[in-house]
Design a protein around this motif. Structure first.
Motif, mmCIF file in Angstrom:
data_model
loop_
_atom_site.group_PDB
_atom_site.id
_atom_site.type_symbol
_atom_site.label_atom_id
_atom_site.label_comp_id
_atom_site.label_asym_id
_atom_site.label_seq_id
_atom_site.Cartn_x
_atom_site.Cartn_y
_atom_site.Cartn_z
ATOM 1 N N HIS A 197 0.838 -1.210 0.000
ATOM 2 C CA HIS A 197 0.000 0.000 0.000
ATOM 3 C C HIS A 197 0.869 1.254 0.000
ATOM 4 O O HIS A 197 0.485 2.272 0.584
ATOM 5 C CB HIS A 197 -0.911 -0.007 1.226
ATOM 6 C CG HIS A 197 -1.799 -1.215 1.316
ATOM 7 N ND1 HIS A 197 -2.966 -1.334 0.615
ATOM 8 C CD2 HIS A 197 -1.665 -2.374 2.034
ATOM 9 C CE1 HIS A 197 -3.531 -2.496 0.888
ATOM 10 N NE2 HIS A 197 -2.760 -3.149 1.744
ATOM 11 N N ASN A 226 -10.360 11.291 8.000
ATOM 12 C CA ASN A 226 -11.509 12.186 7.881
ATOM 13 C C ASN A 226 -12.740 11.546 8.512
ATOM 14 O O ASN A 226 -13.591 12.224 9.081
ATOM 15 C CB ASN A 226 -11.795 12.500 6.415
ATOM 16 C CG ASN A 226 -10.719 13.359 5.789
ATOM 17 O OD1 ASN A 226 -10.238 14.305 6.403
ATOM 18 N ND2 ASN A 226 -10.320 13.018 4.572
ATOM 19 N N GLU A 264 -0.612 4.664 -0.955
ATOM 20 C CA GLU A 264 -1.798 5.101 -0.232
ATOM 21 C C GLU A 264 -1.475 5.754 1.107
ATOM 22 O O GLU A 264 -2.199 6.651 1.570
ATOM 23 C CB GLU A 264 -2.734 3.911 0.022
ATOM 24 C CG GLU A 264 -3.262 3.244 -1.230
ATOM 25 C CD GLU A 264 -4.079 2.014 -0.897
ATOM 26 O OE1 GLU A 264 -5.206 2.185 -0.378
ATOM 27 O OE2 GLU A 264 -3.595 0.885 -1.125
ATOM 28 N N ILE A 265 -0.403 5.313 1.745
ATOM 29 C CA ILE A 265 -0.140 5.722 3.121
ATOM 30 C C ILE A 265 1.315 6.154 3.300
ATOM 31 O O ILE A 265 2.187 5.780 2.522
ATOM 32 C CB ILE A 265 -0.455 4.581 4.112
ATOM 33 C CG1 ILE A 265 0.293 3.306 3.698
ATOM 34 C CG2 ILE A 265 -1.951 4.325 4.215
ATOM 35 C CD1 ILE A 265 0.110 2.136 4.629
ATOM 36 N N HIS A 315 -12.380 8.272 10.420
ATOM 37 C CA HIS A 315 -11.936 7.616 11.660
ATOM 38 C C HIS A 315 -11.017 8.562 12.433
ATOM 39 O O HIS A 315 -9.872 8.239 12.741
ATOM 40 C CB HIS A 315 -11.221 6.307 11.328
ATOM 41 C CG HIS A 315 -12.070 5.309 10.602
ATOM 42 N ND1 HIS A 315 -12.986 4.514 11.243
ATOM 43 C CD2 HIS A 315 -12.150 5.004 9.280
ATOM 44 C CE1 HIS A 315 -13.598 3.745 10.356
ATOM 45 N NE2 HIS A 315 -13.115 4.023 9.162
ATOM 46 N N LYS A 350 -1.756 12.896 4.087
ATOM 47 C CA LYS A 350 -2.727 12.099 3.326
ATOM 48 C C LYS A 350 -3.976 11.769 4.148
ATOM 49 O O LYS A 350 -4.948 11.246 3.599
ATOM 50 C CB LYS A 350 -2.084 10.805 2.832
ATOM 51 C CG LYS A 350 -1.004 11.027 1.780
ATOM 52 C CD LYS A 350 -0.415 9.706 1.296
ATOM 53 C CE LYS A 350 0.620 9.969 0.196
ATOM 54 N NZ LYS A 350 1.281 8.715 -0.264
ATOM 55 N N LYS A 351 -3.878 12.032 5.443
ATOM 56 C CA LYS A 351 -4.984 11.733 6.360
ATOM 57 C C LYS A 351 -5.396 10.267 6.289
ATOM 58 O O LYS A 351 -6.586 9.925 6.360
ATOM 59 C CB LYS A 351 -6.167 12.652 6.095
ATOM 60 C CG LYS A 351 -5.841 14.135 6.286
ATOM 61 C CD LYS A 351 -7.059 15.007 6.068
ATOM 62 C CE LYS A 351 -6.711 16.481 6.264
ATOM 63 N NZ LYS A 351 -5.719 16.957 5.272
ATOM 64 N N LYS A 352 -4.395 9.409 6.193
ATOM 65 C CA LYS A 352 -4.634 7.964 6.195
ATOM 66 C C LYS A 352 -3.584 7.283 7.063
ATOM 67 O O LYS A 352 -2.428 7.701 7.098
ATOM 68 C CB LYS A 352 -4.597 7.389 4.775
ATOM 69 C CG LYS A 352 -5.789 7.795 3.920
ATOM 70 C CD LYS A 352 -5.760 7.111 2.568
ATOM 71 C CE LYS A 352 -6.986 7.483 1.733
ATOM 72 N NZ LYS A 352 -6.981 6.800 0.419
ATOM 73 N N ILE A 403 -6.553 0.070 6.290
ATOM 74 C CA ILE A 403 -6.157 1.463 6.081
ATOM 75 C C ILE A 403 -7.330 2.326 6.526
ATOM 76 O O ILE A 403 -8.452 2.160 6.045
ATOM 77 C CB ILE A 403 -5.806 1.750 4.618
ATOM 78 C CG1 ILE A 403 -4.563 0.960 4.209
ATOM 79 C CG2 ILE A 403 -5.560 3.238 4.403
ATOM 80 C CD1 ILE A 403 -4.196 1.118 2.753
ATOM 81 N N TYR A 404 -7.069 3.251 7.443
ATOM 82 C CA TYR A 404 -8.125 4.083 8.006
ATOM 83 C C TYR A 404 -8.024 5.500 7.462
ATOM 84 O O TYR A 404 -6.953 6.118 7.502
ATOM 85 C CB TYR A 404 -8.027 4.118 9.530
ATOM 86 C CG TYR A 404 -8.336 2.790 10.182
ATOM 87 C CD1 TYR A 404 -9.659 2.418 10.434
ATOM 88 C CD2 TYR A 404 -7.311 1.915 10.543
ATOM 89 C CE1 TYR A 404 -9.946 1.206 11.031
ATOM 90 C CE2 TYR A 404 -7.598 0.703 11.145
ATOM 91 C CZ TYR A 404 -8.914 0.352 11.380
ATOM 92 O OH TYR A 404 -9.199 -0.857 11.980
ATOM 93 N N ASN A 405 -9.163 5.997 6.969
ATOM 94 C CA ASN A 405 -9.264 7.374 6.519
ATOM 95 C C ASN A 405 -9.565 8.245 7.744
ATOM 96 O O ASN A 405 -10.614 8.096 8.379
ATOM 97 C CB ASN A 405 -10.380 7.507 5.477
ATOM 98 C CG ASN A 405 -10.419 8.888 4.849
ATOM 99 O OD1 ASN A 405 -10.166 9.897 5.510
ATOM 100 N ND2 ASN A 405 -10.749 8.944 3.565
#
Length: 563
Positions: free
Chosen positions: A114, A154, A117-118, A156, A196-198, A150-152
């Motif tokens: 990932h 915004n 993404e993170i 979580h 990225k807020k993830k 993977i937690y968003n």
């Protein structure tokens, strides 16, 4: 960019001789091949045997690098490690902590899958206590799912990553702030996550975090709140008070309250308001409706009381009340509890100490009184003088003291009057204040109504053997009948892993500890045993530290201990 290793592990070393070997052993026993990761030992001016231990491990393994520097703190030391790191990812590990065998491989595999993404991966933290007991940190037990994810942030936003059990990309973009002496991990993590807020999560790995009585969370001295929370202001402004930033503030204050290190013991009440003003400034920007299903009611009320935000309380038809926040219901069906913390009879005088917590203090005129029934059938209402546990916490909890003639009183109940509306208080005893006690010549029962009766012989026998259905408890209670009452009947018990033991050593080995709560002298017993069993009797034993789970009840008689 070409990397020499998959992961670099940065270990800041400062006077870590006690646990450093186990820390490194946990790394060299990883399921990931040791040629795929490097260990960077950064000695921050240690004056114990840490340097020799580092050199010994470096000579033994080719993937270990050792660096020495003048003492400048953990942030500067970690920055040095990141500068020297040659791995694709950087993982941080303190020298008294250790990892599960699968940690590096599982984290690397997930991060690589990932990568775009993170920017950060976290994994469960296991708290390790001095007596060897382990338990998962409540954050990972409560807030995360039991699988990789993977937690968003915004959505979580409650998943605050404030600790150093993280793995990040080695891109040279971030450094620890060397001017931040507290919450430096929180500051470092937040600046990365808000890009990225993830947040990535690997549920199978484990970070084992040793608990020490000399850690920052165990100390109760004053901190410069402006320096601690300056970056909160920066984050609130930069990210328009994002819910995740609000969660950071709430989480930071919550653990400080739970660890009893928000309200310092070395400040007088008149100075606490000024000291806590930086906290108030941040809480003024918090939307408490984001946390009403996350925080306990008592914690929500305490934090709300610290802020200057307005609430409204409304009485419900069944005698409870509700709290409205910005004209919306925040908490409903709340009852008012009267917590009895001390109960004693001295010279036929029944002495009661307790506290009453309610948000009604916030916006109403409140009077609390004891409704006393006498044995000659007449009644009396006595208004209680309410004081503050801490001057600034005057909207949440108020304490009181009451003394009556035990020979004349038959029962006591407590009522609260708020703007001419009566509330029956729910009276309960604290964990270490027994529900039923024999005090001098009286049998005292603690419930919503405190009942006082003359002690009879069968009352004494029932109280003595109450709940003793297991053979070992029966034997101990039977033997305790022959024990003599000691000179000190209020006793603090502790073991050699406790904070109180350290206080005992510093106090010239005097076996006396002064309790700030009740202003009484307590005899201090230091125990070096696995279990402590006492007879069911009348006085309060206050345990703490790693021995807490072994205490059954208070004892007036000599303690019988089993090694």
């Amino acid at each position: 960019m070409k990397y020499s290793y998959k992961i670099s592990i940065v270990v800041p070393v400062y006077n870590a001789e006690k646990f450093l070997g186990k820390c490194l052993a946990s790394l060299m026993s990883q399921t990931m091949n040791y040629t795929d990761f490097e260990i960077l030992l950064i000695n921050d001016g240690s004056n114990d045997n840490s340097a020799n231990i580092c050199k010994m491990w470096q000579e033994k393994y080719s993937n270990i690098s050792y660096y020495e520097k003048e003492n400048a703190g953990v942030s500067d030391t970690r920055n040095k490690g990141m500068k020297e790191a040659k791995g694709k990812y950087i993982l941080f590990l303190d020298p008294d902590d250790f990892l599960s065998k699968n940690a590096l491989l599982d984290i690397y595999t997930f991060f690589d899958a990932h990568y775009d993404e993170i920017d950060m991966v976290t994994y469960p933290m296991i708290l390790v206590y001095p007596n060897g007991h382990k338990k998962m940190h409540s954050r990972y037990k409560k807030d995360f799912d039991n699988h990789n994810a993977i937690y968003n942030l915004n959505k979580h936003y409650l998943l605050v990553q404030a600790t150093i059990n993280i793995c990040i990309k080695n891109n040279g973009k971030y450094q620890f702030d060397t001017n931040q002496f507290y919450s430096e991990d929180e500051q470092f993590n937040t600046k990365i996550l808000m890009e990225k807020k993830k947040l990535g999560y690997v549920s199978s790995a484990r970070y084992y975090y040793r608990q020490h009585s000399n850690s920052v969370t165990a100390k109760k001295n004053t901190y410069d709140m402006e320096k601690v929370y300056t970056f909160h202001n920066e984050l609130q402004e930069k990210y328009q008070n994002h819910p995740y930033i609000q969660s950071i503030i709430i989480n930071n204050l919550r653990w400080r309250i739970n660890q009893e290190c928000l309200y310092p013991e070395n400040l007088s009440p008149d100075k606490i308001y000024k000291y806590l003003q930086p906290v108030v400034n941040r809480l003024n920007k918090v939307d408490f409706s984001l946390f009403n299903n996350y925080l306990s009611n008592s914690m929500l009320l305490e934090l709300l009381a610290l802020s200057n935000q307005k609430i409204e309380t409304k009485r419900e038809s069944k005698g409870t009340y509700s709290i409205y926040y910005h004209e919306n219901l925040l908490l409903g069906d709340l009852k008012i509890q009267n917590e009895i913390s001390y109960l004693n009879v001295k010279n036929n005088k029944l002495q009661i100490e307790g506290s009453i917590s309610t948000a009604l203090y916030h916006d109403r005129k409140v009077i609390v009184y004891a409704d006393i029934s006498y044995k000659d059938n007449h009644h009396e209402k006595i208004e209680l003088r309410l004081g503050n546990k801490i001057e600034y916490k005057n909207r949440v909890s108020k304490v009181y003291q009451l003394e009556v003639d035990a020979n004349k009183v038959s029962k006591i109940s407590f009522m609260l009057l708020a703007d001419d509306e009566n509330y029956q208080l729910i009276t309960k005893n604290t964990e270490w204040c027994a529900k039923c006690k024999v005090l001098e010549n009286y049998q005292i029962s603690v419930g919503n109504t405190i009942k006082i009766k003359k002690k009879k012989f069968y009352n004494y026998i029932i109280n003595k053997f109450r709940g003793c259905f297991k053979p070992k408890f029966f034997i101990i209670n039977f033997l305790s009948v022959f024990s003599k009452e000691g000179k000190h009947t209020n006793v603090y018990f502790g073991d050699k892993n406790s904070e109180l033991y350290e206080l005992y050593l510093k106090d010239n080995h005097k076996k006396i500890f002064v309790s700030n709560a009740n202003k009484l002298n307590y005899k201090l017993q230091i125990l070096n045993c696995d279990k402590l069993i006492t007879n069911k009797s009348i006085r309060t034993v206050l345990p703490f530290g790693s021995m807490r789970k072994y205490y059954i009840q208070a004892s007036k008689c000599n303690v019988i201990k089993k090694p």
